[in-house]
Design a protein around this motif. Sequence first.
Motif, PDB file in Angstrom:
ATOM      1  N   ARG A  68       0.838  -1.190   0.000  1.00 19.05           N
ATOM      2  CA  ARG A  68       0.000   0.000   0.000  1.00 19.05           C
ATOM      3  C   ARG A  68       0.875   1.242   0.000  1.00 19.05           C
ATOM      4  NH1 ARG A  68      -4.960   0.143   3.992  1.00 19.05           N
ATOM      5  NH2 ARG A  68      -4.083  -1.431   5.370  1.00 19.05           N
TER       6      ARG A  68
ATOM      7  N   HIS B 136      -7.645  -5.062  -2.345  1.00 22.12           N
ATOM      8  CA  HIS B 136      -8.188  -4.905  -0.992  1.00 22.12           C
ATOM      9  C   HIS B 136      -8.724  -3.479  -0.931  1.00 22.12           C
ATOM     10  CE1 HIS B 136      -7.393  -5.128   3.665  1.00 22.12           C
ATOM     11  NE2 HIS B 136      -8.666  -5.009   3.356  1.00 22.12           N
TER      12      HIS B 136
ATOM     13  N   PHE C 163     -11.619   0.043   3.810  1.00 25.33           N
ATOM     14  CA  PHE C 163     -12.493  -0.512   4.856  1.00 25.33           C
ATOM     15  C   PHE C 163     -13.632   0.451   5.227  1.00 25.33           C
ATOM     16  CE2 PHE C 163     -13.401  -0.383   9.438  1.00 25.33           C
ATOM     17  CZ  PHE C 163     -14.116  -1.570   9.543  1.00 25.33           C
TER      18      PHE C 163
ATOM     19  N   ASP D 104     -10.561  -8.717  -1.059  1.00 29.26           N
ATOM     20  CA  ASP D 104     -11.355  -8.254   0.061  1.00 29.26           C
ATOM     21  C   ASP D 104     -11.944  -6.917  -0.363  1.00 29.26           C
ATOM     22  OD1 ASP D 104     -12.317  -7.096   2.346  1.00 29.26           O
ATOM     23  OD2 ASP D 104     -10.608  -7.672   3.602  1.00 29.26           O
TER      24      ASP D 104
ATOM     25  N   ASN E  89     -14.433  -5.334   1.104  1.00 29.88           N
ATOM     26  CA  ASN E  89     -15.052  -4.631   2.239  1.00 29.88           C
ATOM     27  C   ASN E  89     -16.474  -4.185   1.905  1.00 29.88           C
ATOM     28  OD1 ASN E  89     -13.522  -4.614   4.696  1.00 29.88           O
ATOM     29  ND2 ASN E  89     -11.905  -3.531   3.583  1.00 29.88           N
TER      30      ASN E  89
ATOM     31  N   HIS F  68     -10.012 -13.782   8.512  1.00 30.49           N
ATOM     32  CA  HIS F  68     -10.767 -14.119   7.306  1.00 30.49           C
ATOM     33  C   HIS F  68     -10.560 -15.608   7.023  1.00 30.49           C
ATOM     34  CE1 HIS F  68     -11.426  -9.963   5.537  1.00 30.49           C
ATOM     35  NE2 HIS F  68     -10.633  -9.721   6.558  1.00 30.49           N
TER      36      HIS F  68
HETATM   37  O1  KL2 Z   1     -12.301  -5.328   7.034  1.00 32.20           O
HETATM   38  V1  KL2 Z   1     -10.557  -5.744   6.798  1.00 32.20           V
HETATM   39  O2  KL2 Z   1     -10.084  -5.078   8.429  1.00 32.20           O
HETATM   40  O3  KL2 Z   1     -10.763  -6.135   5.061  1.00 32.20           O
HETATM   41  O4  KL2 Z   1     -10.339  -7.387   7.354  1.00 32.20           O
HETATM   42  O5  KL2 Z   1      -9.696  -4.183   6.105  1.00 32.20           O
HETATM   43  C1  KL2 Z   1      -9.331  -3.312   7.094  1.00 32.20           C
HETATM   44  C2  KL2 Z   1      -9.924  -3.705   8.412  1.00 32.20           C
HETATM   45  C3  KL2 Z   1      -7.875  -3.372   7.357  1.00 32.20           C
HETATM   46  C4  KL2 Z   1      -7.064  -2.465   6.475  1.00 32.20           C
HETATM   47  O6  KL2 Z   1      -7.395  -1.136   6.670  1.00 32.20           O
HETATM   48  O7  KL2 Z   1      -7.712  -3.012   8.714  1.00 32.20           O
HETATM   49  C5  KL2 Z   1      -8.916  -3.270   9.411  1.00 32.20           C
HETATM   50  N1  KL2 Z   1     -12.271  -1.281  12.689  1.00 32.20           N
HETATM   51  C6  KL2 Z   1     -12.116  -2.526  12.275  1.00 32.20           C
HETATM   52  N2  KL2 Z   1     -11.172  -2.904  11.393  1.00 32.20           N
HETATM   53  C7  KL2 Z   1     -10.363  -1.969  10.925  1.00 32.20           C
HETATM   54  C8  KL2 Z   1     -10.474  -0.633  11.315  1.00 32.20           C
HETATM   55  C9  KL2 Z   1     -11.485  -0.298  12.247  1.00 32.20           C
HETATM   56  N3  KL2 Z   1     -11.666   0.949  12.663  1.00 32.20           N
HETATM   57  N4  KL2 Z   1      -9.523   0.050  10.655  1.00 32.20           N
HETATM   58  C10 KL2 Z   1      -8.862  -0.822   9.881  1.00 32.20           C
HETATM   59  N5  KL2 Z   1      -9.365  -2.050  10.057  1.00 32.20           N
END
Ligand code: KL2
Length: 509
Positions: free
Chosen positions: A186, A253, A256, A296, A298, A499
């Motif tokens: 990234r 990816h 999120f 992913d 999201n 995951h």
């Molecule tokens: O949802 V993930 O997890 O695909 O498994 O993608 C993002 C989240 C990853 C990359 O940014 O970090 C996790 N709450 C929960 N998960 C988070 C948060 C958050 N605030 N920020 C990042 N991730």
Amino acid sequence: MDRNTGEIKDLVGAACPLYNLSTLLADNHAQTISDQTWAQSAPTGWHFPVGLGLSEVTNSSLAQFPSMSYYPTVQESNCFEVMWRVWEDLSENDDATFADPGSKFYFTVMSYNILAQDLLEANSRLYAHCSEDVLAWEYRFQTFLRELQTWEPDIICLQEVQENHYLEQMQPALTEMGYYCVYKRRTGTKTDGCAVCYNTQLFTQLSVSLLEFQRNDCELLDRDNVGIVLLLQPTAARSEGLTFRPICVANTHLLFNPRRGDVKLAQLAIVLAEIDKVTKQCKVKGHDCEVILCGDLNSTPNMPLYELISTGWLYYHGMPAWMVSGQEDLSYKTYHRRLYAPLWPSSLGINDNCQYSNVSEPHVKESGKLQYNHDFLRQLRYCPAACVRPADLELIPGVTDNIPMPDEMQQFAPRRFRNTIYHSLNLSSVYNQNITGTTLDAVTTLHSDGAAMVDYIFFSRRVPNGEKGLKLLGRLALLSEADLWSQNGLPNQAFPSDHLSLMAKFQLS
Ligand code: KL2
């Protein structure tokens, strides 16, 4: 295991049949899975008990992993249940396959968000339900490698691969296992990225595109997510001298942030435009290629972003940005960012068909005259009115009565609705929203904040009576949220990430 309370019973001393996880996995790895028997015989190593009371007791010892020797050794006599996963065979008994197996090319694709250790540590409250030992990177990495050895995917699309782990451990291990790996970290300060690895016996690389979604000249695209698009040519190893269509593999990816569906759609548009470019370059050389889009995203099934991919269009006028991904219901908020045209600035160079503008639209030459490219003129040729043969035109079979195939028509169908975005890739998801044969939601990620399907493998759908498209022969079944909580949630002893891995087997003819 009591599935209602989620409590693991202490089975020490109970008369239970013992399995050895490591041996099971090792046996499975040793078994060579020939192409034709693979779809019929589910790999024996993993078995997921379906329904109540069918869980199995197994024995697993951390001491089996040499790298874990500094953690307390679990007593050999400690039994606990482990949830297996089943292979779902989707191949109908296709006589042609058995009659002439050499005319088909089979391959498997895995998509897996492996949970970067830095993100695990930054969001540690999400993993408060886990014991420390299953969160250790060394343990998770060994478990991940075992999963690869069990399923032996031909193409692996990974997300959340931490750069130092990639360089020091992942790339060396996967190279040793016969894969070639491409990595894209990234942008910004986050330490993870995406990787695509493929079996070098089966594929050669025709092109690679590393995508950054962060654009300095675009306020909307200010996030650090990335993607990879590869064009792979099936080699002779599994094709007995025949030539098969290339496969365009995209892995990403997406952002999120549940509130920023607008950003997610623009990021997806970049991936779709790059896929479109690669497939067109392929066509110029006289080949149609198949497409695999995984990652992913999201975003949850049947919500707008997913709908755009699976139906090829999305009407977005006035849609709240949080609704795009379906991750959370934020309708209670007083302010909603909403989607209005244009979704992204034209300076991005991507049109409403999620194609690079210079590829399919007329562009103005310096003289000020419009110049139309080949594809744009084909659109005119394929408009229905242009396909009607004037009555006085001499009929020359195959020439003056020639009209485009329905799928060609669709590709060049007028795209004229406002406030709508499109793409022409004809993609289907390997997985359905439900666990096969149940009404339970299948999930691909779970942690203490919740569970959802956000990971996907999309593939070129077969068009009716067309030669093109991939045939889905099987997939690794997902699990329900309840099933995963009954195993202490994710990550756990058997599954190293928050995951699950997704895997599908395809046939290319
Ligand atoms: O949802 V993930 O997890 O695909 O498994 O993608 C993002 C989240 C990853 C990359 O940014 O970090 C996790 N709450 C929960 N998960 C988070 C948060 C958050 N605030 N920020 C990042 N991730």
